[in-house]
Motif scaffolding. Sequence first.
Motif, PDB file in Angstrom:
ATOM      1  N   ILE A  79       0.885  -1.038  -0.046  1.00  0.00           N
ATOM      2  CA  ILE A  79      -0.051   0.027  -0.121  1.00  0.00           C
ATOM      3  C   ILE A  79       0.993   1.187  -0.064  1.00  0.00           C
ATOM      4  N   ASP A  80       0.248   2.386  -0.248  1.00  0.00           N
ATOM      5  CA  ASP A  80       0.884   3.740  -0.434  1.00  0.00           C
ATOM      6  C   ASP A  80       1.524   3.691  -1.957  1.00  0.00           C
ATOM      7  N   SER A  81       1.147   4.742  -2.558  1.00  0.00           N
ATOM      8  CA  SER A  81       1.401   4.894  -3.969  1.00  0.00           C
ATOM      9  C   SER A  81       3.094   4.879  -4.016  1.00  0.00           C
ATOM     10  N   ALA A  82       3.715   5.854  -3.176  1.00  0.00           N
ATOM     11  CA  ALA A  82       5.003   6.045  -3.286  1.00  0.00           C
ATOM     12  C   ALA A  82       5.839   4.786  -3.256  1.00  0.00           C
ATOM     13  N   ASP A  83       5.378   3.841  -2.281  1.00  0.00           N
ATOM     14  CA  ASP A  83       6.230   2.822  -1.801  1.00  0.00           C
ATOM     15  C   ASP A  83       6.017   1.642  -2.999  1.00  0.00           C
ATOM     16  N   ILE A  84       4.633   1.554  -3.473  1.00  0.00           N
ATOM     17  CA  ILE A  84       4.286   0.862  -4.641  1.00  0.00           C
ATOM     18  C   ILE A  84       5.046   0.938  -5.797  1.00  0.00           C
ATOM     19  N   ILE A  85       5.334   2.395  -6.304  1.00  0.00           N
ATOM     20  CA  ILE A  85       6.314   2.552  -7.537  1.00  0.00           C
ATOM     21  C   ILE A  85       7.605   2.535  -7.311  1.00  0.00           C
ATOM     22  N   ASP A  86       7.941   2.412  -5.907  1.00  0.00           N
ATOM     23  CA  ASP A  86       9.524   2.338  -5.535  1.00  0.00           C
ATOM     24  C   ASP A  86       9.625   0.649  -5.698  1.00  0.00           C
ATOM     25  N   TYR A  87       8.630   0.004  -5.104  1.00  0.00           N
ATOM     26  CA  TYR A  87       8.808  -1.468  -4.884  1.00  0.00           C
ATOM     27  C   TYR A  87       8.767  -2.103  -6.470  1.00  0.00           C
ATOM     28  N   LEU A  88       8.070  -1.494  -7.454  1.00  0.00           N
ATOM     29  CA  LEU A  88       7.852  -1.995  -9.032  1.00  0.00           C
ATOM     30  C   LEU A  88       9.272  -1.783  -9.382  1.00  0.00           C
ATOM     31  N   ASP A  89       9.692  -0.531  -9.085  1.00  0.00           N
ATOM     32  CA  ASP A  89      11.071  -0.505  -9.933  1.00  0.00           C
ATOM     33  C   ASP A  89      12.188  -0.987  -9.583  1.00  0.00           C
ATOM     34  N   ARG A  90      12.020  -1.498  -8.022  1.00  0.00           N
ATOM     35  CA  ARG A  90      13.183  -2.189  -7.580  1.00  0.00           C
ATOM     36  C   ARG A  90      13.125  -3.632  -7.692  1.00  0.00           C
ATOM     37  N   LYS A  91      11.907  -4.169  -7.796  1.00  0.00           N
ATOM     38  CA  LYS A  91      11.862  -5.727  -8.439  1.00  0.00           C
ATOM     39  C   LYS A  91      11.843  -6.016  -9.789  1.00  0.00           C
ATOM     40  N   PHE A  92      11.461  -5.141 -10.613  1.00  0.00           N
ATOM     41  CA  PHE A  92      11.600  -5.228 -11.934  1.00  0.00           C
ATOM     42  C   PHE A  92      12.446  -4.434 -12.636  1.00  0.00           C
ATOM     43  N   THR A  93      13.765  -4.702 -12.573  1.00  0.00           N
ATOM     44  CA  THR A  93      14.765  -3.994 -12.872  1.00  0.00           C
ATOM     45  C   THR A  93      14.970  -3.271 -14.310  1.00  0.00           C
ATOM     46  N   PRO A  94      14.479  -3.994 -15.440  1.00  0.00           N
ATOM     47  CA  PRO A  94      14.447  -3.388 -16.761  1.00  0.00           C
ATOM     48  C   PRO A  94      13.711  -2.280 -16.573  1.00  0.00           C
ATOM     49  N   GLY A  95      14.340  -1.229 -17.602  1.00  0.00           N
ATOM     50  CA  GLY A  95      13.593   0.124 -17.591  1.00  0.00           C
ATOM     51  C   GLY A  95      13.583   0.897 -16.317  1.00  0.00           C
ATOM     52  N   SER A  96      14.708   0.867 -15.925  1.00  0.00           N
ATOM     53  CA  SER A  96      15.007   1.390 -14.331  1.00  0.00           C
ATOM     54  C   SER A  96      14.375   2.842 -14.347  1.00  0.00           C
ATOM     55  N   LEU A  97      13.693   3.466 -13.397  1.00  0.00           N
ATOM     56  CA  LEU A  97      13.103   4.689 -13.346  1.00  0.00           C
ATOM     57  C   LEU A  97      13.582   5.561 -12.361  1.00  0.00           C
ATOM     58  N   ARG A  98      14.904   5.147 -12.022  1.00  0.00           N
ATOM     59  CA  ARG A  98      15.585   6.201 -11.083  1.00  0.00           C
ATOM     60  C   ARG A  98      17.145   6.272 -11.643  1.00  0.00           C
ATOM     61  N   PRO A  99      17.707   7.535 -11.304  1.00  0.00           N
ATOM     62  CA  PRO A  99      19.056   7.824 -12.008  1.00  0.00           C
ATOM     63  C   PRO A  99      20.252   7.083 -11.244  1.00  0.00           C
ATOM     64  N   GLU A 100      21.251   6.905 -11.634  1.00  0.00           N
ATOM     65  CA  GLU A 100      22.350   6.144 -11.105  1.00  0.00           C
ATOM     66  C   GLU A 100      23.113   6.522 -10.047  1.00  0.00           C
ATOM     67  N   SER A 101      23.325   7.902  -9.681  1.00  0.00           N
ATOM     68  CA  SER A 101      24.145   8.530  -8.843  1.00  0.00           C
ATOM     69  C   SER A 101      23.367   8.367  -7.597  1.00  0.00           C
ATOM     70  N   ALA A 102      24.251   8.174  -6.355  1.00  0.00           N
ATOM     71  CA  ALA A 102      23.743   8.232  -4.823  1.00  0.00           C
ATOM     72  C   ALA A 102      23.200   9.286  -4.602  1.00  0.00           C
ATOM     73  N   GLU A 103      23.486  10.534  -4.901  1.00  0.00           N
ATOM     74  CA  GLU A 103      23.021  11.882  -4.567  1.00  0.00           C
ATOM     75  C   GLU A 103      21.676  11.992  -5.436  1.00  0.00           C
ATOM     76  N   ASP A 104      21.366  11.687  -6.445  1.00  0.00           N
ATOM     77  CA  ASP A 104      20.145  11.954  -7.215  1.00  0.00           C
ATOM     78  C   ASP A 104      19.204  10.831  -6.752  1.00  0.00           C
ATOM     79  N   GLN A 105      19.488   9.631  -6.308  1.00  0.00           N
ATOM     80  CA  GLN A 105      18.520   8.713  -5.548  1.00  0.00           C
ATOM     81  C   GLN A 105      18.234   9.451  -4.382  1.00  0.00           C
ATOM     82  N   LYS A 106      18.949  10.203  -3.644  1.00  0.00           N
ATOM     83  CA  LYS A 106      18.415  10.741  -2.411  1.00  0.00           C
ATOM     84  C   LYS A 106      17.426  11.823  -2.746  1.00  0.00           C
ATOM     85  N   LEU A 107      17.729  12.629  -3.817  1.00  0.00           N
ATOM     86  CA  LEU A 107      16.664  13.574  -4.325  1.00  0.00           C
ATOM     87  C   LEU A 107      15.358  12.825  -5.075  1.00  0.00           C
TER      88      LEU A 107
END
Length: 257
Positions: A79-107
């Motif tokens: 539950i919680d939409s922010a957690d859901i989309i984070d979960y989807l992007d972490r589990k299904f790795t092709p087509g990543s929706l997050r930048p590579e740098s650690a600093e940008d991932q914090k952002l």
Amino acid sequence: MGIIKPTNKSVESLKGLHLYHTGFSNCAMRVRIALEEKGLDWTSHPVDLSKGENLTKEYIGINPNAVVPTLIDDGVVIIDSADIIDYLDRKFTPGSLRPESAEDQKLIYYWMYLARDNHLSIKTYMYGNIGRASENMKRTVEQMAEYRQNQTFDTALLAFHERFNSAQGLTKADLEIATAVIDDCFEKMNERLNDHNWLVGDSFSLADITWIPQLVVLKAANYPFENYPNLEKWKKAIIQRPSFKQGVLAWLPEMKN
């Protein structure tokens, strides 16, 4: 929040991805956009909020907040939409929706949580600015009593509905506070987009997915987006993406024209 143990055990037998959602929900839009961006197959379970389907014991058994969306992945409930989309992007790795740098991932998380944390301000602004339509959202005394008994998870959300469904309803002060929160968020976005195409890094990401649905729903309440000119170019780029057309417009036929 994220993954929870449901009291409605029937959903634990579901295979694949299942989304409980409704069309005009900015939180549900986020998840549908992410599912489309990732190219994932999913089964739709519409929840009719006007009929109180989110207030039933069966639904609260999978989402104790009594809100949409809820994602089920092979019986795992998120539950919680922010957690859901984070979960989807972490589990299904092709087509990543997050930048590579650690600093940008914090952002990424800064923007995602900023959007998540203003959800009650969005509700207040919407309910306070759509006139008579908001009256149709009011719950009966019986519905509120049942909701009060069953929804014991999110006390802030419960308090919002107590105010909204009271005889007084939402006050001018409630609306002013909510508007100030939203204005502050869009000022931050407008500043970032002054010299960047996206909220984080150099490409479309979870941060952009989290925010674009709020523009969709607030437009219906005549929010003054003309005060934030840099959002327009950003919005135009996003609404041309296939994921927006399939994740948002396909569920809102009245917006296609």
